[in-house]
Design a protein around this motif. Sequence first.
Motif, short mmCIF file in Angstrom:
data_model
loop_
_atom_site.label_atom_id
_atom_site.label_comp_id
_atom_site.label_asym_id
_atom_site.label_seq_id
_atom_site.Cartn_x
_atom_site.Cartn_y
_atom_site.Cartn_z
N VAL A 293 0.55 -1.31 -0.09
CA VAL A 293 -0.04 -0.13 -0.01
C VAL A 293 0.98 1.37 -0.05
CG1 VAL A 293 -0.25 0.00 2.45
CG2 VAL A 293 -1.93 1.24 1.15
N ARG A 294 1.99 1.08 0.46
CA ARG A 294 2.75 2.41 0.83
C ARG A 294 3.53 2.70 -0.55
NH1 ARG A 294 2.67 0.48 5.59
NH2 ARG A 294 2.75 1.77 7.46
N TRP A 295 3.79 1.81 -1.36
CA TRP A 295 4.17 1.92 -2.82
C TRP A 295 3.07 2.74 -3.47
CZ3 TRP A 295 7.78 -1.81 -5.76
CH2 TRP A 295 8.06 -1.38 -7.18
N LEU A 296 1.98 2.46 -3.68
CA LEU A 296 0.88 2.88 -4.34
C LEU A 296 0.64 4.34 -3.76
CD1 LEU A 296 -1.50 -0.21 -4.36
CD2 LEU A 296 0.29 0.72 -5.92
N THR A 297 0.74 4.41 -2.42
CA THR A 297 0.43 5.92 -1.82
C THR A 297 1.36 6.89 -2.18
OG1 THR A 297 1.20 5.19 0.35
CG2 THR A 297 -1.24 5.18 -0.07
N TRP A 298 2.85 6.48 -2.05
CA TRP A 298 3.93 7.33 -2.36
C TRP A 298 3.98 7.64 -3.95
CZ3 TRP A 298 8.60 4.33 0.40
CH2 TRP A 298 8.17 4.46 1.69
N HIS A 299 3.63 6.62 -4.79
CA HIS A 299 3.47 6.88 -6.10
C HIS A 299 2.58 7.97 -6.53
CE1 HIS A 299 2.46 6.45 -10.25
NE2 HIS A 299 3.90 6.06 -10.62
N GLN A 300 1.20 7.97 -5.89
CA GLN A 300 0.44 8.86 -6.13
C GLN A 300 0.74 10.25 -5.65
OE1 GLN A 300 -4.18 9.43 -5.33
NE2 GLN A 300 -3.98 7.60 -6.41
N ALA A 301 1.46 10.13 -4.38
CA ALA A 301 1.62 11.32 -3.54
C ALA A 301 2.59 12.26 -4.39
CB ALA A 301 2.09 11.18 -2.19
N ILE A 302 3.65 11.48 -4.89
CA ILE A 302 4.51 12.32 -5.50
C ILE A 302 4.08 12.98 -7.03
CG2 ILE A 302 6.75 11.67 -7.07
CD1 ILE A 302 7.53 9.57 -5.07
N ALA A 303 3.22 12.25 -7.64
CA ALA A 303 2.59 12.92 -8.72
C ALA A 303 1.44 13.99 -8.28
CB ALA A 303 1.66 11.88 -9.49
N ASN A 304 1.10 14.00 -7.20
CA ASN A 304 0.22 14.93 -6.71
C ASN A 304 1.08 16.25 -6.47
OD1 ASN A 304 -2.14 13.54 -7.21
ND2 ASN A 304 -2.24 13.00 -4.98
N PHE A 305 2.26 15.91 -5.76
CA PHE A 305 3.15 16.89 -5.26
C PHE A 305 3.73 17.69 -6.62
CE2 PHE A 305 7.62 18.01 -5.12
CZ PHE A 305 7.73 19.12 -4.36
N LEU A 306 3.98 16.88 -7.57
CA LEU A 306 4.65 17.59 -8.71
C LEU A 306 3.57 18.41 -9.59
CD1 LEU A 306 6.91 14.59 -10.21
CD2 LEU A 306 7.45 16.43 -9.00
N ALA A 307 2.38 18.02 -9.44
CA ALA A 307 1.22 18.80 -10.07
C ALA A 307 1.18 20.24 -9.54
CB ALA A 307 -0.07 18.32 -9.89
N ASP A 308 1.54 20.61 -8.29
CA ASP A 308 1.41 21.77 -7.68
C ASP A 308 2.64 21.85 -6.58
OD1 ASP A 308 0.91 24.16 -6.71
OD2 ASP A 308 -1.29 23.71 -6.14
N PRO A 309 3.80 22.10 -7.16
CA PRO A 309 5.05 21.71 -6.39
C PRO A 309 5.38 23.13 -5.45
CG PRO A 309 5.93 22.38 -8.45
CD PRO A 309 4.36 22.10 -8.42
N MET A 310 4.90 24.19 -5.49
CA MET A 310 5.32 25.33 -4.78
C MET A 310 4.31 25.45 -3.43
SD MET A 310 7.22 27.68 -4.26
CE MET A 310 8.40 27.57 -5.48
N PHE A 311 3.20 25.57 -3.63
CA PHE A 311 2.15 25.78 -2.44
C PHE A 311 1.38 24.56 -2.22
CE2 PHE A 311 2.68 29.92 -4.91
CZ PHE A 311 3.36 30.40 -3.61
N GLY A 312 1.32 23.48 -3.06
CA GLY A 312 0.44 22.43 -2.80
C GLY A 312 -0.91 22.49 -2.95
#
Length: 427
Positions: A293-312
Amino acid sequence: MKFASAPERLSPEWLLLLLLIVSLAFMQPGFWVSGLQAAPTDFIYPLLLVASGIAIVRGRAAFAWQPAYWLLIAYFAAMLVSALAAGFPQRSALKLLTQLYLLSLPVLVCSLVSSQARLRQALLAWLAGSAIVALVGVAAVIAFLIDPESPWFAFARSDFGTLPTGPYPRLWLTFLNPNLLCNYLTVSLVILLVARSQGWLARTPFLLLLGGLLLSAAFTISTGLGGIALAIAIWLWVLLRSRSQLLARLLVAGGIAAAAAFVLAALVTPVIPRDVPFLVHLPGIDRPFAPAVRWLTWHQAIANFLADPMFGRGIGSNAVSVYYWVPWGLHSHLTDAHNAYLNIAVQCGLLGLAALLALIVHVWRRTRLPSPAAPHDLVPFGLGLAFLDAFAYQGLTGSFEDARHLWVLLGLFLASLRLRAVSPEAP
Protein backbone atom coordinates in the motif's frame (compact mmCIF):
# COMPACT_ATOMS: atom_id res chain seq x y z
CA MET A 1 20.13 34.90 27.98
CA LYS A 2 18.66 34.80 31.46
CA PHE A 3 15.93 32.33 32.29
CA ALA A 4 13.48 32.65 35.15
CA SER A 5 13.07 29.60 37.33
CA ALA A 6 9.60 28.55 38.40
CA PRO A 7 8.83 27.58 41.99
CA GLU A 8 8.95 23.86 42.63
CA ARG A 9 5.57 23.56 44.31
CA LEU A 10 2.83 21.61 42.58
CA SER A 11 1.01 24.47 40.92
CA PRO A 12 -2.22 23.95 38.93
CA GLU A 13 -0.53 24.43 35.56
CA TRP A 14 2.20 21.94 36.44
CA LEU A 15 -0.27 19.31 37.59
CA LEU A 16 -2.23 19.82 34.38
CA LEU A 17 0.92 19.41 32.29
CA LEU A 18 1.79 16.16 34.06
CA LEU A 19 -1.77 14.95 33.50
CA LEU A 20 -1.55 15.90 29.82
CA ILE A 21 1.72 13.99 29.43
CA VAL A 22 0.19 10.87 31.00
CA SER A 23 -2.90 11.26 28.78
CA LEU A 24 -0.76 11.04 25.64
CA ALA A 25 -0.84 7.26 26.15
CA PHE A 26 -4.58 7.13 25.51
CA MET A 27 -6.50 7.63 22.30
CA GLN A 28 -9.14 5.21 23.53
CA PRO A 29 -11.71 6.00 24.69
CA GLY A 30 -12.19 8.60 22.00
CA PHE A 31 -14.87 11.26 21.82
CA TRP A 32 -16.55 12.80 18.81
CA VAL A 33 -16.77 16.60 18.69
CA SER A 34 -18.27 18.30 15.60
CA GLY A 35 -17.50 15.24 13.50
CA LEU A 36 -13.87 15.06 14.65
CA GLN A 37 -12.52 12.41 16.99
CA ALA A 38 -10.91 13.86 20.09
CA ALA A 39 -8.60 12.19 22.60
CA PRO A 40 -8.48 12.84 26.37
CA THR A 41 -5.43 15.07 25.78
CA ASP A 42 -7.58 17.49 23.79
CA PHE A 43 -9.83 18.19 26.78
CA ILE A 44 -6.90 18.82 29.13
CA TYR A 45 -5.18 21.22 26.71
CA PRO A 46 -7.54 24.25 27.06
CA LEU A 47 -7.36 23.99 30.85
CA LEU A 48 -3.56 23.88 30.63
CA LEU A 49 -3.52 26.84 28.24
CA VAL A 50 -5.59 29.00 30.60
CA ALA A 51 -3.66 27.91 33.70
CA SER A 52 -0.33 28.59 31.98
CA GLY A 53 -1.44 32.07 30.95
CA ILE A 54 -2.44 32.84 34.54
CA ALA A 55 0.88 31.45 35.79
CA ILE A 56 2.87 33.68 33.43
CA VAL A 57 0.86 36.77 34.45
CA ARG A 58 1.40 35.99 38.14
CA GLY A 59 5.09 35.22 37.67
CA ARG A 60 4.93 31.51 38.48
CA ALA A 61 6.11 30.67 34.94
CA ALA A 62 8.21 32.51 32.39
CA PHE A 63 8.18 32.45 28.62
CA ALA A 64 11.70 32.11 27.19
CA TRP A 65 12.20 32.46 23.46
CA GLN A 66 13.93 29.52 21.76
CA PRO A 67 15.52 29.56 18.27
CA ALA A 68 13.34 26.59 17.28
CA TYR A 69 10.26 28.80 17.62
CA TRP A 70 11.26 30.62 14.42
CA LEU A 71 11.02 27.27 12.63
CA LEU A 72 7.61 26.55 14.16
CA ILE A 73 6.43 29.95 12.90
CA ALA A 74 7.84 29.23 9.44
CA TYR A 75 6.12 25.83 9.41
CA PHE A 76 2.76 27.37 10.30
CA ALA A 77 3.29 30.21 7.82
CA ALA A 78 3.84 27.67 5.03
CA MET A 79 0.54 26.02 5.97
CA LEU A 80 -1.23 29.38 5.96
CA VAL A 81 0.18 30.25 2.54
CA SER A 82 -0.94 26.89 1.16
CA ALA A 83 -4.44 27.50 2.51
CA LEU A 84 -4.59 30.98 0.96
CA ALA A 85 -3.31 29.65 -2.37
CA ALA A 86 -6.07 27.01 -2.33
CA GLY A 87 -8.75 29.64 -1.70
CA PHE A 88 -8.89 29.00 2.07
CA PRO A 89 -11.57 26.30 2.05
CA GLN A 90 -13.29 25.29 5.28
CA ARG A 91 -11.13 22.17 5.61
CA SER A 92 -8.02 24.36 5.67
CA ALA A 93 -9.44 26.62 8.36
CA LEU A 94 -10.18 23.65 10.62
CA LYS A 95 -6.79 22.11 9.94
CA LEU A 96 -5.00 25.37 10.75
CA LEU A 97 -6.71 25.47 14.15
CA THR A 98 -5.47 21.96 14.91
CA GLN A 99 -1.96 22.98 13.83
CA LEU A 100 -2.00 25.97 16.17
CA TYR A 101 -2.89 23.54 18.94
CA LEU A 102 -0.09 21.12 18.04
CA LEU A 103 2.59 23.77 17.54
CA SER A 104 1.73 25.43 20.84
CA LEU A 105 2.43 22.21 22.74
CA PRO A 106 6.25 22.45 22.60
CA VAL A 107 6.06 26.12 23.63
CA LEU A 108 3.89 25.36 26.66
CA VAL A 109 6.03 22.40 27.68
CA CYS A 110 9.31 24.28 27.32
CA SER A 111 7.95 27.24 29.31
CA LEU A 112 6.68 25.13 32.22
CA VAL A 113 9.61 22.69 32.50
CA SER A 114 11.74 25.23 34.34
CA SER A 115 14.13 23.03 36.34
CA GLN A 116 15.93 19.71 36.25
CA ALA A 117 13.52 18.41 38.89
CA ARG A 118 10.54 19.28 36.72
CA LEU A 119 12.13 17.68 33.68
CA ARG A 120 12.58 14.50 35.71
CA GLN A 121 8.95 14.63 36.85
CA ALA A 122 7.73 15.15 33.28
CA LEU A 123 9.70 12.18 31.94
CA LEU A 124 8.54 9.94 34.79
CA ALA A 125 4.95 11.03 34.06
CA TRP A 126 5.52 9.89 30.46
CA LEU A 127 6.74 6.52 31.74
CA ALA A 128 3.70 6.24 34.02
CA GLY A 129 1.43 6.44 30.98
CA SER A 130 3.69 4.04 29.11
CA ALA A 131 3.53 1.55 31.99
CA ILE A 132 -0.27 1.42 31.70
CA VAL A 133 0.01 0.81 27.96
CA ALA A 134 2.59 -1.95 28.51
CA LEU A 135 0.41 -3.59 31.17
CA VAL A 136 -2.56 -3.61 28.78
CA GLY A 137 -0.28 -5.06 26.09
CA VAL A 138 0.94 -7.93 28.25
CA ALA A 139 -2.62 -8.68 29.38
CA ALA A 140 -3.92 -8.60 25.79
CA VAL A 141 -1.28 -11.09 24.62
CA ILE A 142 -2.00 -13.44 27.55
CA ALA A 143 -5.76 -13.21 26.95
CA PHE A 144 -5.25 -14.07 23.27
CA LEU A 145 -3.04 -17.05 24.11
CA ILE A 146 -5.68 -18.40 26.50
CA ASP A 147 -8.60 -17.86 24.12
CA PRO A 148 -8.17 -16.11 20.74
CA GLU A 149 -11.93 -15.51 20.58
CA SER A 150 -12.18 -14.06 24.08
CA PRO A 151 -13.88 -10.65 24.33
CA TRP A 152 -11.40 -9.71 27.05
CA PHE A 153 -9.11 -7.00 25.73
CA ALA A 154 -10.77 -7.16 22.32
CA PHE A 155 -10.60 -3.36 22.29
CA ALA A 156 -6.80 -3.65 22.33
CA ARG A 157 -6.61 -5.82 19.19
CA SER A 158 -6.41 -4.26 15.76
CA ASP A 159 -7.52 -5.70 12.46
CA PHE A 160 -4.70 -7.07 10.32
CA GLY A 161 -4.52 -4.07 8.00
CA THR A 162 -2.60 -5.11 4.90
CA LEU A 163 -0.95 -8.04 6.71
CA PRO A 164 -2.03 -11.61 5.95
CA THR A 165 -4.55 -12.99 8.40
CA GLY A 166 -3.43 -15.69 10.81
CA PRO A 167 -3.52 -17.04 14.37
CA TYR A 168 -1.73 -14.09 15.90
CA PRO A 169 -2.84 -10.84 17.53
CA ARG A 170 -2.02 -7.44 16.16
CA LEU A 171 -2.28 -4.77 18.84
CA TRP A 172 -3.18 -1.13 18.96
CA LEU A 173 -3.94 -1.21 22.72
CA THR A 174 -4.99 2.28 23.87
CA PHE A 175 -4.34 3.81 20.44
CA LEU A 176 -6.38 3.65 17.24
CA ASN A 177 -3.58 2.51 14.95
CA PRO A 178 -0.79 -0.06 15.46
CA ASN A 179 1.76 2.16 13.72
CA LEU A 180 0.98 5.12 15.96
CA LEU A 181 1.23 2.85 19.00
CA CYS A 182 4.65 1.65 17.85
CA ASN A 183 5.72 5.26 17.37
CA TYR A 184 4.69 6.16 20.93
CA LEU A 185 6.39 3.05 22.32
CA THR A 186 9.61 3.96 20.49
CA VAL A 187 9.72 7.30 22.30
CA SER A 188 8.80 5.63 25.59
CA LEU A 189 11.61 3.12 25.19
CA VAL A 190 14.23 5.85 24.74
CA ILE A 191 12.84 7.82 27.71
CA LEU A 192 13.06 4.62 29.76
CA LEU A 193 16.72 4.24 28.81
CA VAL A 194 17.32 7.87 29.75
CA ALA A 195 15.62 7.40 33.12
CA ARG A 196 17.71 4.34 33.88
CA SER A 197 20.93 6.11 32.88
CA GLN A 198 20.16 8.88 35.40
CA GLY A 199 19.29 6.50 38.22
CA TRP A 200 15.62 7.52 38.28
CA LEU A 201 14.47 3.88 38.07
CA ALA A 202 15.73 0.84 39.95
CA ARG A 203 16.76 -2.25 38.02
CA THR A 204 13.61 -4.32 38.61
CA PRO A 205 11.00 -1.75 37.49
CA PHE A 206 13.28 -0.87 34.58
CA LEU A 207 13.43 -4.48 33.37
CA LEU A 208 9.70 -5.04 33.88
CA LEU A 209 8.77 -1.93 31.92
CA LEU A 210 11.38 -2.70 29.26
CA GLY A 211 9.91 -6.16 28.73
CA GLY A 212 6.35 -4.84 28.59
CA LEU A 213 7.22 -2.13 26.08
CA LEU A 214 9.14 -4.50 23.81
CA LEU A 215 6.41 -7.16 23.92
CA SER A 216 3.71 -4.62 23.15
CA ALA A 217 5.75 -3.12 20.33
CA ALA A 218 6.50 -6.51 18.80
CA PHE A 219 2.78 -7.26 18.40
CA THR A 220 2.10 -4.01 16.58
CA ILE A 221 3.84 -5.75 13.64
CA SER A 222 4.61 -2.29 12.33
CA THR A 223 7.23 -0.90 10.01
CA GLY A 224 8.12 1.29 12.97
CA LEU A 225 9.86 -1.66 14.61
CA GLY A 226 12.89 -0.68 12.56
CA GLY A 227 12.95 2.52 14.61
CA ILE A 228 13.09 0.56 17.86
CA ALA A 229 16.03 -1.47 16.57
CA LEU A 230 17.74 1.74 15.45
CA ALA A 231 17.17 3.53 18.77
CA ILE A 232 18.52 0.64 20.84
CA ALA A 233 21.55 0.28 18.57
CA ILE A 234 22.43 3.98 18.72
CA TRP A 235 21.95 4.08 22.50
CA LEU A 236 24.25 1.08 23.00
CA TRP A 237 26.76 2.60 20.58
CA VAL A 238 26.90 5.77 22.68
CA LEU A 239 27.38 3.79 25.90
CA LEU A 240 29.96 1.34 24.51
CA ARG A 241 31.97 3.43 22.04
CA SER A 242 34.60 4.35 24.65
CA ARG A 243 35.03 0.72 25.73
CA SER A 244 34.79 -1.30 22.52
CA GLN A 245 34.67 0.64 19.30
CA LEU A 246 34.32 -2.49 17.17
CA LEU A 247 31.31 -3.78 19.10
CA ALA A 248 29.74 -0.33 19.13
CA ARG A 249 30.15 0.02 15.38
CA LEU A 250 28.74 -3.44 14.73
CA LEU A 251 25.71 -2.60 16.85
CA VAL A 252 24.97 0.67 15.10
CA ALA A 253 25.54 -0.94 11.68
CA GLY A 254 23.05 -3.65 12.60
CA GLY A 255 20.54 -1.04 13.74
CA ILE A 256 20.86 0.92 10.52
CA ALA A 257 20.51 -2.27 8.47
CA ALA A 258 17.37 -3.26 10.38
CA ALA A 259 15.88 0.21 9.94
CA ALA A 260 16.56 0.12 6.19
CA ALA A 261 15.14 -3.40 5.91
CA PHE A 262 11.83 -2.36 7.49
CA VAL A 263 11.48 0.54 5.07
CA LEU A 264 12.19 -1.69 2.07
CA ALA A 265 9.83 -4.37 3.38
CA ALA A 266 7.05 -1.78 3.38
CA LEU A 267 7.23 -1.51 -0.42
CA VAL A 268 6.11 -4.99 -1.48
CA THR A 269 3.93 -7.77 -0.13
CA PRO A 270 3.76 -11.50 -0.89
CA VAL A 271 -0.05 -11.32 -0.60
CA ILE A 272 -1.46 -10.41 -4.01
CA PRO A 273 -4.79 -8.58 -3.58
CA ARG A 274 -7.56 -8.19 -6.11
CA ASP A 275 -7.21 -5.54 -8.81
CA VAL A 276 -3.48 -5.14 -8.21
CA PRO A 277 -2.21 -2.64 -10.82
CA PHE A 278 1.04 -4.52 -11.50
CA LEU A 279 3.35 -7.20 -10.11
CA VAL A 280 6.89 -6.87 -8.81
CA HIS A 281 9.56 -9.45 -9.65
CA LEU A 282 12.55 -9.46 -7.32
CA PRO A 283 15.92 -10.84 -8.48
CA GLY A 284 16.57 -14.39 -7.31
CA ILE A 285 12.98 -15.01 -6.16
CA ASP A 286 10.70 -17.11 -8.35
CA ARG A 287 7.34 -15.93 -7.09
CA PRO A 288 5.95 -12.44 -7.87
CA PHE A 289 5.12 -9.80 -5.28
CA ALA A 290 2.45 -7.14 -5.24
CA PRO A 291 3.19 -3.47 -4.58
CA ALA A 292 2.35 -2.77 -0.96
CA VAL A 293 0.00 0.00 0.00
CA ARG A 294 2.87 2.41 0.68
CA TRP A 295 4.25 1.91 -2.82
CA LEU A 296 0.88 2.93 -4.24
CA THR A 297 0.34 5.89 -1.93
CA TRP A 298 3.88 7.19 -2.36
CA HIS A 299 3.63 6.95 -6.14
CA GLN A 300 0.38 8.91 -6.24
CA ALA A 301 1.58 11.42 -3.63
CA ILE A 302 4.69 12.22 -5.67
CA ALA A 303 2.53 12.78 -8.75
CA ASN A 304 0.18 15.05 -6.76
CA PHE A 305 3.13 17.02 -5.39
CA LEU A 306 4.60 17.54 -8.85
CA ALA A 307 1.24 18.85 -10.05
CA ASP A 308 1.48 21.79 -7.60
CA PRO A 309 5.02 21.82 -6.20
CA MET A 310 5.28 25.32 -4.76
CA PHE A 311 2.20 25.80 -2.55
CA GLY A 312 0.54 22.39 -2.64
CA ARG A 313 -3.14 21.55 -2.59
CA GLY A 314 -3.79 23.38 0.67
CA ILE A 315 -3.42 22.20 4.23
CA GLY A 316 -6.19 19.79 5.20
CA SER A 317 -6.64 18.33 1.72
CA ASN A 318 -6.24 14.63 1.01
CA ALA A 319 -2.71 13.72 -0.03
CA VAL A 320 -3.89 10.75 -2.11
CA SER A 321 -6.97 8.76 -3.02
CA VAL A 322 -5.99 5.11 -3.29
CA TYR A 323 -8.31 2.10 -3.16
CA TYR A 324 -6.74 -1.14 -1.99
CA TRP A 325 -8.06 -4.63 -1.33
CA VAL A 326 -6.62 -5.75 2.01
CA PRO A 327 -5.97 -9.50 2.42
CA TRP A 328 -8.97 -10.08 4.67
CA GLY A 329 -11.40 -8.73 2.07
CA LEU A 330 -11.99 -5.05 2.83
CA HIS A 331 -11.83 -2.55 -0.02
CA SER A 332 -9.99 0.21 1.79
CA HIS A 333 -9.88 3.87 0.75
CA LEU A 334 -6.60 5.58 1.71
CA THR A 335 -6.30 9.37 1.78
CA ASP A 336 -2.89 9.93 3.36
CA ALA A 337 0.48 9.12 1.87
CA HIS A 338 1.73 6.94 4.76
CA ASN A 339 4.73 9.27 4.73
CA ALA A 340 4.94 12.49 6.76
CA TYR A 341 7.17 14.26 4.22
CA LEU A 342 4.91 13.48 1.27
CA ASN A 343 1.80 14.47 3.23
CA ILE A 344 3.25 17.92 3.90
CA ALA A 345 4.70 18.22 0.38
CA VAL A 346 1.33 17.51 -1.25
CA GLN A 347 -0.60 19.82 1.08
CA CYS A 348 1.90 22.68 1.53
CA GLY A 349 4.35 22.29 -1.34
CA LEU A 350 8.05 23.01 -1.18
CA LEU A 351 7.52 25.76 1.39
CA GLY A 352 6.00 23.40 3.93
CA LEU A 353 8.45 20.61 3.20
CA ALA A 354 11.42 22.96 3.59
CA ALA A 355 10.10 24.23 6.94
CA LEU A 356 9.57 20.69 8.21
CA LEU A 357 13.04 19.60 7.11
CA ALA A 358 14.57 22.71 8.70
CA LEU A 359 12.99 21.80 12.03
CA ILE A 360 14.34 18.25 11.81
CA VAL A 361 17.82 19.51 10.91
CA HIS A 362 17.69 21.92 13.86
CA VAL A 363 16.95 19.06 16.25
CA TRP A 364 19.67 16.93 14.65
CA ARG A 365 22.27 19.68 15.04
CA ARG A 366 21.34 20.23 18.68
CA THR A 367 21.43 16.52 19.51
CA ARG A 368 25.07 16.29 20.48
CA LEU A 369 26.85 13.12 21.46
CA PRO A 370 27.33 13.09 25.24
CA SER A 371 30.77 12.82 26.76
CA PRO A 372 31.44 9.76 28.95
CA ALA A 373 32.44 12.25 31.65
CA ALA A 374 29.04 14.00 31.49
CA PRO A 375 26.31 11.36 31.90
CA HIS A 376 23.70 14.07 32.51
CA ASP A 377 24.08 15.01 28.83
CA LEU A 378 22.36 11.71 28.02
CA VAL A 379 19.04 13.42 28.81
CA PRO A 380 18.99 15.96 25.95
CA PHE A 381 20.75 13.47 23.69
CA GLY A 382 18.14 10.79 24.41
CA LEU A 383 15.22 13.17 23.85
CA GLY A 384 16.74 14.36 20.57
CA LEU A 385 17.34 10.77 19.51
CA ALA A 386 13.73 9.87 20.33
CA PHE A 387 12.39 12.77 18.23
CA LEU A 388 14.65 12.08 15.26
CA ASP A 389 13.83 8.37 15.34
CA ALA A 390 10.06 8.70 15.80
CA PHE A 391 9.53 11.77 13.61
CA ALA A 392 12.29 11.78 11.01
CA TYR A 393 12.85 8.04 10.49
CA GLN A 394 9.42 6.58 11.21
CA GLY A 395 7.90 9.46 9.27
CA LEU A 396 9.25 7.74 6.15
CA THR A 397 6.59 5.02 6.50
CA GLY A 398 3.94 6.70 8.62
CA SER A 399 1.88 9.88 8.91
CA PHE A 400 3.05 11.15 12.30
CA GLU A 401 3.25 14.88 11.61
CA ASP A 402 0.09 15.42 13.70
CA ALA A 403 0.99 13.07 16.58
CA ARG A 404 0.45 14.97 19.83
CA HIS A 405 3.12 13.06 21.72
CA LEU A 406 5.83 14.06 19.24
CA TRP A 407 5.16 17.78 19.67
CA VAL A 408 5.20 17.37 23.45
CA LEU A 409 8.47 15.46 23.07
CA LEU A 410 9.90 18.39 21.09
CA GLY A 411 9.04 20.68 24.00
CA LEU A 412 10.79 18.37 26.46
CA PHE A 413 13.86 18.31 24.22
CA LEU A 414 13.97 22.11 23.98
CA ALA A 415 13.53 22.39 27.75
CA SER A 416 16.43 19.98 28.32
CA LEU A 417 18.65 22.11 26.06
CA ARG A 418 17.68 25.28 27.91
CA LEU A 419 18.36 23.70 31.28
CA ARG A 420 21.71 22.33 30.12
CA ALA A 421 22.72 25.82 28.97
CA VAL A 422 21.69 27.36 32.30
CA SER A 423 23.23 24.61 34.48
CA PRO A 424 25.61 22.46 32.38
CA GLU A 425 26.90 20.55 35.42
CA ALA A 426 23.48 19.67 36.83
CA PRO A 427 23.09 15.98 37.77
